[in-house]
Design an enzyme around this catalytic site. Structure first.
Site, PDB file in Angstrom:
ATOM      1  N   TYR A 258      42.447  34.375  37.658  1.00 46.32           N
ATOM      2  CA  TYR A 258      43.281  35.068  36.677  1.00 46.32           C
ATOM      3  C   TYR A 258      44.757  34.667  36.707  1.00 46.32           C
ATOM      4  O   TYR A 258      45.543  35.169  35.904  1.00 46.32           O
ATOM      5  CB  TYR A 258      43.143  36.585  36.876  1.00 46.32           C
ATOM      6  CG  TYR A 258      41.714  37.065  36.672  1.00 46.32           C
ATOM      7  CD1 TYR A 258      41.096  36.937  35.430  1.00 46.32           C
ATOM      8  CD2 TYR A 258      40.974  37.607  37.730  1.00 46.32           C
ATOM      9  CE1 TYR A 258      39.787  37.352  35.237  1.00 46.32           C
ATOM     10  CE2 TYR A 258      39.661  38.028  37.541  1.00 46.32           C
ATOM     11  CZ  TYR A 258      39.074  37.902  36.291  1.00 46.32           C
ATOM     12  OH  TYR A 258      37.778  38.306  36.093  1.00 46.32           O
TER      13      TYR A 258
ATOM     14  N   PRO B 296      40.207  48.218  32.854  1.00 45.31           N
ATOM     15  CA  PRO B 296      40.151  48.310  34.309  1.00 45.31           C
ATOM     16  C   PRO B 296      40.441  47.006  35.043  1.00 45.31           C
ATOM     17  O   PRO B 296      40.024  45.931  34.597  1.00 45.31           O
ATOM     18  CB  PRO B 296      38.713  48.758  34.595  1.00 45.31           C
ATOM     19  CG  PRO B 296      38.015  48.878  33.302  1.00 45.31           C
ATOM     20  CD  PRO B 296      39.001  48.717  32.202  1.00 45.31           C
ATOM     21  N   ASN B 297      41.170  47.155  36.127  1.00 44.21           N
ATOM     22  CA  ASN B 297      41.507  46.089  37.083  1.00 44.21           C
ATOM     23  C   ASN B 297      42.589  45.126  36.600  1.00 44.21           C
ATOM     24  O   ASN B 297      43.080  44.321  37.382  1.00 44.21           O
ATOM     25  CB  ASN B 297      40.258  45.282  37.493  1.00 44.21           C
ATOM     26  CG  ASN B 297      39.242  46.135  38.222  1.00 44.21           C
ATOM     27  OD1 ASN B 297      39.607  46.842  39.159  1.00 44.21           O
ATOM     28  ND2 ASN B 297      38.001  46.106  37.797  1.00 44.21           N
TER      29      ASN B 297
ATOM     30  N   GLU C 146      39.679  40.781  20.550  1.00 41.15           N
ATOM     31  CA  GLU C 146      39.226  40.747  21.954  1.00 41.15           C
ATOM     32  C   GLU C 146      39.832  39.532  22.648  1.00 41.15           C
ATOM     33  O   GLU C 146      39.724  38.416  22.130  1.00 41.15           O
ATOM     34  CB  GLU C 146      37.696  40.649  21.962  1.00 41.15           C
ATOM     35  CG  GLU C 146      37.092  40.428  23.336  1.00 41.15           C
ATOM     36  CD  GLU C 146      35.564  40.242  23.270  1.00 41.15           C
ATOM     37  OE1 GLU C 146      34.962  40.422  22.181  1.00 41.15           O
ATOM     38  OE2 GLU C 146      34.992  39.902  24.315  1.00 41.15           O
TER      39      GLU C 146
ATOM     40  N   ARG D 111      31.307  31.584  33.013  1.00 43.59           N
ATOM     41  CA  ARG D 111      31.260  32.293  34.290  1.00 43.59           C
ATOM     42  C   ARG D 111      29.860  32.856  34.548  1.00 43.59           C
ATOM     43  O   ARG D 111      28.880  32.338  34.026  1.00 43.59           O
ATOM     44  CB  ARG D 111      32.353  33.376  34.307  1.00 43.59           C
ATOM     45  CG  ARG D 111      33.760  32.778  34.155  1.00 43.59           C
ATOM     46  CD  ARG D 111      34.839  33.812  34.304  1.00 43.59           C
ATOM     47  NE  ARG D 111      34.789  34.451  35.618  1.00 43.59           N
ATOM     48  CZ  ARG D 111      35.430  35.576  35.933  1.00 43.59           C
ATOM     49  NH1 ARG D 111      36.184  36.187  35.022  1.00 43.59           N
ATOM     50  NH2 ARG D 111      35.317  36.100  37.132  1.00 43.59           N
TER      51      ARG D 111
ATOM     52  N   HIS E 251      40.443  37.499  26.606  1.00 43.74           N
ATOM     53  CA  HIS E 251      40.156  37.374  28.036  1.00 43.74           C
ATOM     54  C   HIS E 251      40.973  36.227  28.603  1.00 43.74           C
ATOM     55  O   HIS E 251      41.103  35.176  27.956  1.00 43.74           O
ATOM     56  CB  HIS E 251      38.669  37.070  28.274  1.00 43.74           C
ATOM     57  CG  HIS E 251      37.773  38.108  27.705  1.00 43.74           C
ATOM     58  ND1 HIS E 251      37.575  39.327  28.324  1.00 43.74           N
ATOM     59  CD2 HIS E 251      37.067  38.147  26.553  1.00 43.74           C
ATOM     60  CE1 HIS E 251      36.756  40.046  27.566  1.00 43.74           C
ATOM     61  NE2 HIS E 251      36.443  39.362  26.493  1.00 43.74           N
TER      62      HIS E 251
ATOM     63  N   ASN F 219      42.167  43.453  26.031  1.00 43.94           N
ATOM     64  CA  ASN F 219      41.384  42.882  27.129  1.00 43.94           C
ATOM     65  C   ASN F 219      40.695  44.060  27.810  1.00 43.94           C
ATOM     66  O   ASN F 219      41.327  44.821  28.549  1.00 43.94           O
ATOM     67  CB  ASN F 219      42.263  42.125  28.120  1.00 43.94           C
ATOM     68  CG  ASN F 219      41.424  41.406  29.173  1.00 43.94           C
ATOM     69  OD1 ASN F 219      40.229  41.669  29.309  1.00 43.94           O
ATOM     70  ND2 ASN F 219      42.046  40.514  29.931  1.00 43.94           N
TER      71      ASN F 219
ATOM     72  N   ARG G  11      45.158  39.758  42.058  1.00 42.53           N
ATOM     73  CA  ARG G  11      43.696  39.812  41.929  1.00 42.53           C
ATOM     74  C   ARG G  11      43.139  38.408  41.642  1.00 42.53           C
ATOM     75  O   ARG G  11      43.431  37.830  40.594  1.00 42.53           O
ATOM     76  CB  ARG G  11      43.345  40.731  40.761  1.00 42.53           C
ATOM     77  CG  ARG G  11      41.892  40.723  40.381  1.00 42.53           C
ATOM     78  CD  ARG G  11      41.674  41.390  39.039  1.00 42.53           C
ATOM     79  NE  ARG G  11      40.267  41.434  38.740  1.00 42.53           N
ATOM     80  CZ  ARG G  11      39.757  41.615  37.531  1.00 42.53           C
ATOM     81  NH1 ARG G  11      40.558  41.793  36.509  1.00 42.53           N
ATOM     82  NH2 ARG G  11      38.466  41.624  37.345  1.00 42.53           N
TER      83      ARG G  11
ATOM     84  N   ALA H  38      35.929  44.460  32.542  1.00 47.51           N
ATOM     85  CA  ALA H  38      34.475  44.526  32.711  1.00 47.51           C
ATOM     86  C   ALA H  38      33.789  45.401  31.658  1.00 47.51           C
ATOM     87  O   ALA H  38      32.600  45.217  31.369  1.00 47.51           O
ATOM     88  CB  ALA H  38      34.140  45.036  34.108  1.00 47.51           C
TER      89      ALA H  38
HETATM   90  C1  DQA Z   1      38.332  39.468  31.957  1.00 46.95           C
HETATM   91  C2  DQA Z   1      36.898  38.960  32.196  1.00 46.95           C
HETATM   92  C3  DQA Z   1      35.996  40.098  32.611  1.00 46.95           C
HETATM   93  O1  DQA Z   1      34.680  39.595  32.866  1.00 46.95           O
HETATM   94  C4  DQA Z   1      36.490  40.746  33.882  1.00 46.95           C
HETATM   95  O2  DQA Z   1      35.673  41.854  34.208  1.00 46.95           O
HETATM   96  C5  DQA Z   1      37.916  41.139  33.798  1.00 46.95           C
HETATM   97  C6  DQA Z   1      38.859  40.220  33.162  1.00 46.95           C
HETATM   98  C7  DQA Z   1      39.318  38.308  31.661  1.00 46.95           C
HETATM   99  O3  DQA Z   1      40.419  38.606  31.204  1.00 46.95           O
HETATM  100  O4  DQA Z   1      38.997  37.140  31.913  1.00 46.95           O
HETATM  101  O5  DQA Z   1      38.329  42.161  34.321  1.00 46.95           O
HETATM  102  O6  DQA Z   1      38.317  40.326  30.826  1.00 46.95           O
END
Ligand code: DQA
Length: 148
Positions: free
Chosen positions: A25, A12-13, A100, A109, A102, A76, A20, A79
């Site tokens: 990011y 998501p996102n 995994e 953070r 990020h 990735n 964003r 959240a």
């Molecule tokens: C993320 C870090 C997560 O905490 C956040 O919710 C994201 C992006 C990152 O790529 O830094 O959506 O996974």
């Protein structure tokens, strides 16, 4: 192993990358990042998948296992990383390595981001290198797959 296939999956996102919170990011879009991955690793087959839906991510993992569609996954989870036991169980259930990744350093953070419920069942974790996190994840995954 001939013809290595890697699924690069985003939760998501992450479709919003580029606009964003660019101070966190960066300004690259997900399409930019995906193209750069494909350009950096010749001879590897990539599939790119993004969804806002937890269930679709789970189904994609099951599909990979059932159809041999990928030898490994760079994920990735956004959240979902921090709370999705369903995603954790799915990663644990499939017999393919999941790395995994990020963009941001989740350990530098907010408190709630410092917990990943999926790390324990992932083959490795890359966090904090911006778009390079994905390529570092692919590199590590190829090592696990005996390709590097
Ligand atoms: C993320 C870090 C997560 O905490 C956040 O919710 C994201 C992006 C990152 O790529 O830094 O959506 O996974």
């Amino acid at each position: 192993m001939d013809n290595v296939s890697i699924l690069v999956m985003n939760g998501p996102n992450l479709s919003r990358l580029g606009k964003r919170e660019p101070e966190i990011y960066g300004t690259r879009t997900l399409e930019d990042i995906n193209r750069e991955i494909a350009d950096a690793f010749h001879g590897i087959s990539f599939e790119f998948f993004q969804s806002e839906e937890e269930g679709e991510l789970l189904e994609k993992l099951f599909h990979c296992e059932d159809n041999g569609a990928a030898n490994g996954v760079v994920l990735n989870a956004g959240a979902l990383t921090h709370y999705s036991i369903a995603l954790r169980d799915a990663i644990s259930a499939v017999g393919i390595p999941v790395v995994e990744v990020h963009l941001s350093n989740i350990y530098a953070r907010e408190e709630f981001r410092r917990t990943s419920v999926i790390s324990e069942v992932c083959a490795g974790v890359v966090s904090g290198f911006g778009p390079n996190s994905y390529q570092l994840g692919v590199r590590g995954l190829l090592g696990i797959l005996g390709q590097a």
